[in-house]
Motif scaffolding. Sequence first.
Motif, PDB file in Angstrom:
ATOM      1  N   ILE A   1       0.826  -1.220   0.000  1.00 26.71           N
ATOM      2  CA  ILE A   1       0.000   0.000   0.000  1.00 26.71           C
ATOM      3  C   ILE A   1       0.860   1.271   0.000  1.00 26.71           C
ATOM      4  CG2 ILE A   1      -0.330   0.017   2.539  1.00 26.71           C
ATOM      5  CD1 ILE A   1      -2.926   1.101  -0.062  1.00 26.71           C
ATOM      6  N   VAL A   2       1.938   1.247   0.781  1.00 29.26           N
ATOM      7  CA  VAL A   2       2.791   2.447   0.835  1.00 29.26           C
ATOM      8  C   VAL A   2       3.459   2.683  -0.518  1.00 29.26           C
ATOM      9  CG1 VAL A   2       4.783   3.516   1.963  1.00 29.26           C
ATOM     10  CG2 VAL A   2       3.174   2.137   3.305  1.00 29.26           C
ATOM     11  N   LEU A   3       3.954   1.599  -1.101  1.00 30.79           N
ATOM     12  CA  LEU A   3       4.589   1.698  -2.419  1.00 30.79           C
ATOM     13  C   LEU A   3       3.565   2.174  -3.461  1.00 30.79           C
ATOM     14  CD1 LEU A   3       7.150   1.212  -4.088  1.00 30.79           C
ATOM     15  CD2 LEU A   3       6.398  -1.151  -4.423  1.00 30.79           C
ATOM     16  N   SER A   4       2.331   1.684  -3.327  1.00 27.96           N
ATOM     17  CA  SER A   4       1.275   2.092  -4.266  1.00 27.96           C
ATOM     18  C   SER A   4       1.021   3.589  -4.167  1.00 27.96           C
ATOM     19  CB  SER A   4      -0.021   1.329  -3.980  1.00 27.96           C
ATOM     20  OG  SER A   4       0.178  -0.050  -4.129  1.00 27.96           O
ATOM     21  N   PHE A   5       1.003   4.106  -2.936  1.00 36.24           N
ATOM     22  CA  PHE A   5       0.799   5.550  -2.757  1.00 36.24           C
ATOM     23  C   PHE A   5       1.943   6.335  -3.404  1.00 36.24           C
ATOM     24  CE2 PHE A   5      -2.413   4.955   0.683  1.00 36.24           C
ATOM     25  CZ  PHE A   5      -3.326   5.888   0.242  1.00 36.24           C
ATOM     26  N   ILE A   6       3.164   5.865  -3.172  1.00 33.45           N
ATOM     27  CA  ILE A   6       4.336   6.580  -3.718  1.00 33.45           C
ATOM     28  C   ILE A   6       4.306   6.557  -5.246  1.00 33.45           C
ATOM     29  CG2 ILE A   6       6.867   6.514  -3.895  1.00 33.45           C
ATOM     30  CD1 ILE A   6       6.837   5.380  -0.973  1.00 33.45           C
ATOM     31  N   LEU A   7       4.047   5.378  -5.813  1.00 35.09           N
ATOM     32  CA  LEU A   7       4.018   5.261  -7.277  1.00 35.09           C
ATOM     33  C   LEU A   7       2.876   6.089  -7.875  1.00 35.09           C
ATOM     34  CD1 LEU A   7       4.849   1.470  -7.759  1.00 35.09           C
ATOM     35  CD2 LEU A   7       6.310   3.425  -8.262  1.00 35.09           C
ATOM     36  N   THR A   8       1.744   6.105  -7.166  1.00 32.89           N
ATOM     37  CA  THR A   8       0.616   6.911  -7.650  1.00 32.89           C
ATOM     38  C   THR A   8       1.010   8.381  -7.686  1.00 32.89           C
ATOM     39  OG1 THR A   8      -0.979   5.343  -6.775  1.00 32.89           O
ATOM     40  CG2 THR A   8      -1.783   7.573  -7.172  1.00 32.89           C
ATOM     41  N   PHE A   9       1.682   8.815  -6.639  1.00 37.12           N
ATOM     42  CA  PHE A   9       2.117  10.218  -6.608  1.00 37.12           C
ATOM     43  C   PHE A   9       3.049  10.499  -7.793  1.00 37.12           C
ATOM     44  CE2 PHE A   9       5.073  13.579  -5.477  1.00 37.12           C
ATOM     45  CZ  PHE A   9       4.205  14.599  -5.125  1.00 37.12           C
ATOM     46  N   ILE A  10       3.976   9.583  -8.038  1.00 31.21           N
ATOM     47  CA  ILE A  10       4.947   9.789  -9.125  1.00 31.21           C
ATOM     48  C   ILE A  10       4.239   9.842 -10.492  1.00 31.21           C
ATOM     49  CG2 ILE A  10       6.887   8.716 -10.364  1.00 31.21           C
ATOM     50  CD1 ILE A  10       7.820   7.625  -7.586  1.00 31.21           C
ATOM     51  N   VAL A  11       3.328   8.902 -10.713  1.00 30.36           N
ATOM     52  CA  VAL A  11       2.618   8.857 -12.004  1.00 30.36           C
ATOM     53  C   VAL A  11       1.791  10.129 -12.198  1.00 30.36           C
ATOM     54  CG1 VAL A  11       0.765   7.689 -13.276  1.00 30.36           C
ATOM     55  CG2 VAL A  11       2.542   6.348 -12.171  1.00 30.36           C
ATOM     56  N   MET A  12       1.074  10.514 -11.138  1.00 28.01           N
ATOM     57  CA  MET A  12       0.211  11.699 -11.263  1.00 28.01           C
ATOM     58  C   MET A  12       1.050  12.970 -11.383  1.00 28.01           C
ATOM     59  SD  MET A  12      -2.639  10.421 -11.575  1.00 28.01           S
ATOM     60  CE  MET A  12      -3.443  11.998 -11.756  1.00 28.01           C
ATOM     61  N   PHE A  13       2.181  12.989 -10.674  1.00 32.01           N
ATOM     62  CA  PHE A  13       3.095  14.131 -10.806  1.00 32.01           C
ATOM     63  C   PHE A  13       3.527  14.261 -12.268  1.00 32.01           C
ATOM     64  CE2 PHE A  13       7.190  16.149 -11.037  1.00 32.01           C
ATOM     65  CZ  PHE A  13       7.133  17.176 -10.115  1.00 32.01           C
ATOM     66  N   ALA A  14       3.916  13.145 -12.839  1.00 27.72           N
ATOM     67  CA  ALA A  14       4.379  13.151 -14.234  1.00 27.72           C
ATOM     68  C   ALA A  14       3.272  13.618 -15.169  1.00 27.72           C
ATOM     69  CB  ALA A  14       4.844  11.746 -14.624  1.00 27.72           C
ATOM     70  N   LEU A  15       2.054  13.167 -14.905  1.00 29.34           N
ATOM     71  CA  LEU A  15       0.931  13.570 -15.765  1.00 29.34           C
ATOM     72  C   LEU A  15       0.703  15.077 -15.677  1.00 29.34           C
ATOM     73  CD1 LEU A  15      -1.395  12.693 -17.638  1.00 29.34           C
ATOM     74  CD2 LEU A  15      -2.806  12.378 -15.613  1.00 29.34           C
ATOM     75  N   GLY A  16       0.681  15.592 -14.454  1.00 28.16           N
ATOM     76  CA  GLY A  16       0.491  17.041 -14.264  1.00 28.16           C
ATOM     77  C   GLY A  16       1.598  17.827 -14.943  1.00 28.16           C
TER      78      GLY A  16
ATOM     79  N   THR B   1       4.989  22.728 -10.358  1.00 28.63           N
ATOM     80  CA  THR B   1       3.782  23.139  -9.635  1.00 28.63           C
ATOM     81  C   THR B   1       2.579  22.317 -10.068  1.00 28.63           C
ATOM     82  OG1 THR B   1       4.637  25.388  -9.552  1.00 28.63           O
ATOM     83  CG2 THR B   1       2.301  25.101  -9.083  1.00 28.63           C
ATOM     84  N   TRP B   2       2.409  22.184 -11.369  1.00 34.37           N
ATOM     85  CA  TRP B   2       1.287  21.371 -11.874  1.00 34.37           C
ATOM     86  C   TRP B   2       1.469  19.913 -11.467  1.00 34.37           C
ATOM     87  CZ3 TRP B   2      -2.919  22.130 -15.524  1.00 34.37           C
ATOM     88  CH2 TRP B   2      -3.218  23.485 -15.732  1.00 34.37           C
ATOM     89  N   GLY B   3       2.696  19.455 -11.505  1.00 34.66           N
ATOM     90  CA  GLY B   3       2.960  18.076 -11.110  1.00 34.66           C
ATOM     91  C   GLY B   3       2.604  17.828  -9.657  1.00 34.66           C
ATOM     92  N   LEU B   4       3.014  18.772  -8.806  1.00 35.58           N
ATOM     93  CA  LEU B   4       2.697  18.642  -7.369  1.00 35.58           C
ATOM     94  C   LEU B   4       1.187  18.647  -7.143  1.00 35.58           C
ATOM     95  CD1 LEU B   4       5.192  20.916  -5.398  1.00 35.58           C
ATOM     96  CD2 LEU B   4       4.824  18.465  -5.129  1.00 35.58           C
ATOM     97  N   SER B   5       0.506  19.548  -7.822  1.00 36.34           N
ATOM     98  CA  SER B   5      -0.955  19.634  -7.663  1.00 36.34           C
ATOM     99  C   SER B   5      -1.625  18.328  -8.072  1.00 36.34           C
ATOM    100  CB  SER B   5      -1.520  20.772  -8.521  1.00 36.34           C
ATOM    101  OG  SER B   5      -1.006  21.987  -8.082  1.00 36.34           O
ATOM    102  N   ALA B   6      -1.194  17.804  -9.206  1.00 37.64           N
ATOM    103  CA  ALA B   6      -1.785  16.551  -9.688  1.00 37.64           C
ATOM    104  C   ALA B   6      -1.410  15.390  -8.765  1.00 37.64           C
ATOM    105  CB  ALA B   6      -1.308  16.261 -11.110  1.00 37.64           C
ATOM    106  N   GLY B   7      -0.171  15.380  -8.289  1.00 38.55           N
ATOM    107  CA  GLY B   7       0.279  14.311  -7.399  1.00 38.55           C
ATOM    108  C   GLY B   7      -0.498  14.296  -6.091  1.00 38.55           C
ATOM    109  N   LEU B   8      -0.674  15.478  -5.538  1.00 45.26           N
ATOM    110  CA  LEU B   8      -1.443  15.588  -4.286  1.00 45.26           C
ATOM    111  C   LEU B   8      -2.875  15.107  -4.478  1.00 45.26           C
ATOM    112  CD1 LEU B   8      -0.693  18.977  -2.498  1.00 45.26           C
ATOM    113  CD2 LEU B   8      -0.574  16.683  -1.543  1.00 45.26           C
TER     114      LEU B   8
END
Lengths: 384, 294
Positions: B64-79, B197-204
């Motif tokens: 679960i922790v790894l999933s959260f981290i990877l999700t943040f990374i993927v969404m950061f990249a998308l943003g 900034t957009w990456g952080l917003s999307a990651g959050l």
Amino acid sequence: MKKLISIVLLLTMLATLCACSAEKTNEILIGCYMPLTGSNAGSGICEVRGIEMALAEINAAGGIDGKQLKLVTYDSAGTTEGATKAATRLIEQDGVKVIAGSFLSSSVLAVSALTERAKVLHVGTGTGATWTNIGLNYTYRATANGNLPVATMVEQLVDCGMKSIALISVASEYGQSGHDAVVAACAANNIEVKADVIYQSAETDYTGVISNALSANADTLVVYGLGTELALITKQLRQNGYEDLIFTIEGGANSEMFSVAGDASNNVVFSAAYVVPATAEEGATAQIQDVLKRYVKDFGEMPYSDCFYRGYDQGRLIVEALKNCENVEDGESIMKAFKALSGIELLGGTFDFTNGTGDGLTSANKWMIMDGKIQVYDKAALLK
Amino acid sequence: MTTESTIIRLVIGALMIGSVYAVMGMSYSLIYKATGLMNLAQGDFLMLGAFVGLTFYKTLGLNIVLSFILTFIVMFALGYVVQRYLITSLLNKGASFSFIILCTSALSLAFQNGSQIIWSPYTLPFPAIFDTGAVDIFGAKVAPENLLVLFIAAFGAIGLFLFINKTKLGTAMRASALDQTAASSVGINVQLTKGITWGLSAGLAGVVGMALGPVYGVYSTMGAMIAQKAFAGAVTGGYGNIYGAVIGGLFYGFMETFVSAYLTTTYKDAITFAMLIIILAISPTGLFKEKVIE
């Protein structure tokens, strides 16, 4: 360059129109507006699949007078505006004489004004009570009127010895008509409505709604809603420590009760015309088992919601009317044939439209969720 | 059920949804503060985060922790990609502010339809993260997943605050927001900070969406209403003000929970949004009187 693109687009459009008109001679077009995107898309897709399955049966048998039936479907996005736009296009552009309507009663009600004026048969599957029994000639319901499951659910309340309820209903045309029916049926059975709580559609957090309902200290809860919302309320009720029975109607059969609510759906008691079992083999009748097996074969999964059954019945009823009518190009002729349908055994029961109300079914079935499965209502097992 | 336990349950519920609005409001404000733009697809970043998290946690069976981290990374990249390759290219072609808003609105629809195609048009179940049932907090039963949402949202808000105020990159972001020309002249890569900034917003938004998965299920429109209220919270606090977004988000969380519990469920949103109008009528730049970027 812009001129060239414009000319190409125009020619493409004309070619498409020519192709359509060429096809029309050998086909009977049946219009359909359905939510294919948005939160109701899952049920909409299921219903379209049901209609297409019914049409495929008749097409495989040679069609009607040698003509194949073709479904023309537009996305209503689950809004009344989208539904009326789609219906207008079906009537004015595609020239259909029959429309298979949505399972959203608000959309059916909105479109009925168009179909009545254009003399186009309109067969919807919404369960809201407001759009039948109001003198419409071209609008019919291919499933149970919401008042039927309500009456049956109140029988279940009485059977379980409930003297008071807290009612939670959705703020929509569907919810309002259901709310009124529940209140009236409870009054007729001396059941007190201690709390009357409305929730907004598309909401996600129901903490306040739940607290409001529970604070009434009623014998039980009745939730009049559908899909994800009903599942979320059920789940959040359990998360807030409510472990007793929850009564509802058709929404209890939605797959979200298992996918979203999970174990929280145990001890939900409901009434509905149809339910989707865990496997095709568990279907209530041989006919249901047969269509479910075909669905699994075609799509590799069980139907997402009972809207598949509604769509199948809707398609079959339309086919019956088209087979019996004098002229498939005349909406009035098709309507008269539909209005004369009786004794049609389908998935939802025996349909009879001859009473002129627009409703074809007169009964609903009793169910409950126990051990993670939908089962036939059994008070003894439930209260054990 | 006692009055005390009811109030505790309501407070926890309000804190949970309020903190979600707060983090989402912060992400709106962050984008506005750094780029002067408004992103109407913010709720869809939340939704995509839930789907991506579901894929890591359930489909791929990751921790679960790894999933959260990877999700943040993927969404950061998308943003980041959306800002650098879509928004920036539109701005370079002279697109106006309203055109960018329209673009993000179109992006929102594309994300929703795309998620239906990639994952499912149906509501997908997110497996329970904890084995235990509801936990007892001063007599109130609360699901542990709800507490996780509260924790993730609070962690995200504090993390963002520290990042902006205590790191070099955060300082660069603030400098770029204040004066792009001056920031460039001292060697700050303004375009890069905007992308971050957009990456952080999307990651959050993404990790909050993933945390909400076990509570609400995962579906294509799950971010729509949340984003709407978070936006209202951000505006109430003072659009562009990070602290204002937190206060505004919590305010809306408490308002809607307590209004629906004790006043009315029917007109809960009407009352809540009427408060927005009243506050803006009294203080047009929000509670924290944020300077509006022209």
